[in-house]
Design a protein around this motif. Sequence first.
Motif, mmCIF file in Angstrom:
data_model
loop_
_atom_site.group_PDB
_atom_site.id
_atom_site.type_symbol
_atom_site.label_atom_id
_atom_site.label_comp_id
_atom_site.label_asym_id
_atom_site.label_seq_id
_atom_site.Cartn_x
_atom_site.Cartn_y
_atom_site.Cartn_z
ATOM 1 N N SER A 185 25.962 25.882 -23.904
ATOM 2 C CA SER A 185 26.718 25.247 -22.659
ATOM 3 C C SER A 185 25.555 24.299 -21.768
ATOM 4 O O SER A 185 24.253 24.520 -21.980
ATOM 5 N N TYR A 186 25.781 23.433 -21.141
ATOM 6 C CA TYR A 186 24.986 22.328 -20.549
ATOM 7 C C TYR A 186 25.396 21.568 -19.426
ATOM 8 O O TYR A 186 26.729 21.381 -19.547
ATOM 9 N N GLY A 187 24.732 21.719 -18.446
ATOM 10 C CA GLY A 187 25.020 20.948 -17.323
ATOM 11 C C GLY A 187 24.691 21.535 -16.002
ATOM 12 O O GLY A 187 24.034 22.618 -15.943
ATOM 13 N N TYR B 57 20.917 24.439 -18.576
ATOM 14 C CA TYR B 57 20.988 25.592 -19.465
ATOM 15 C C TYR B 57 21.324 26.829 -18.847
ATOM 16 O O TYR B 57 21.173 27.746 -19.404
ATOM 17 N N THR C 203 30.698 22.033 -21.153
ATOM 18 C CA THR C 203 30.112 21.268 -20.109
ATOM 19 C C THR C 203 31.284 21.427 -18.937
ATOM 20 O O THR C 203 32.375 21.531 -19.055
ATOM 21 N N ASP D 169 22.074 13.920 -18.425
ATOM 22 C CA ASP D 169 22.535 13.138 -19.661
ATOM 23 C C ASP D 169 21.083 12.698 -19.891
ATOM 24 O O ASP D 169 20.644 12.591 -21.003
#
Length: 289
Positions: free
Chosen positions: A89-91, A146, A192, A210
């Motif tokens: 997951s990322y954001g 993260y 995300t 990003d």
Amino acid sequence: MAKIFITGIAGGFGLPTAKALSAQGHQVAGSVRNRSGRNADAVATLEGFGAQIVEMDVTDNASAEAGVADAISALNGLDVLFNNAGIGSYGIQELMSPEDMARVFDVNVTGVQRVMRAALPHFRAQGRGTVLYTSSLIGRIATPFYGTYCASKWALEAIVECYRTELSGFGIESCIIEPGAMPTAFFDGMVTPDDPAREAEYGDFAAVPDLSAQGLAQMLEATPDQRPERIAEAVTALLALPFGQKPFRTVVDHTGVGPEIERYNTALHDVTRTVLTNFGIEEMLRLNP
């Protein structure tokens, strides 16, 4: 030669690890959620060098029970379980919905628990077994964007700490593998956030994730040693060590972060041993000294 079951065998770490183990003469089975679709080519490759493939969804209790049973049947036994299935997951953390967080934990934490509950009766009955787990360097520290993934791997590390001690008396050894970031399809399937209204409240900062991801991609491209094959090498090296003498944690990293994580792991190891010694239960660490 060992009988080995790898969850998430078609993924970035699973496929090269299965190939390396099969080349050494081990019997390998592995799980995929679905044999067709995006996994079809990987499944064909795996079966080409003799791996047995079972369909299993680690987020479903019945599927996990059936998948492990199918793997044990296909291998005619089980010596090593490699809990490798996972999701990233990322954001920005605030933007991650509770539902998305739950999805990550359902795979990375509860999914491991489902597989363990299915496999451990077999290991306990035979009085011996080896369990490997894919964690992460950021299962030891937290890095921006993260947060949910880090939290899931921190949770996994805590659970495995308990499995390490609680299973040692049954002849079951535990090994955590902690990779640094690797250029795999893992990044393509990450969870995300989708919360544009809240994201707008972050203003210019909303563009930073990003930019950070682009920087990581460039770093990995410039670090050719940081490849999934390093995980395969680590697994084969661990399994070549005598039973009961494998390290509890193995760091796999060529980006320069690894030595700091190893230093942290050593300190935690000493703290853990001291605490368990004070409680008179240090014997529970005997399989991973």
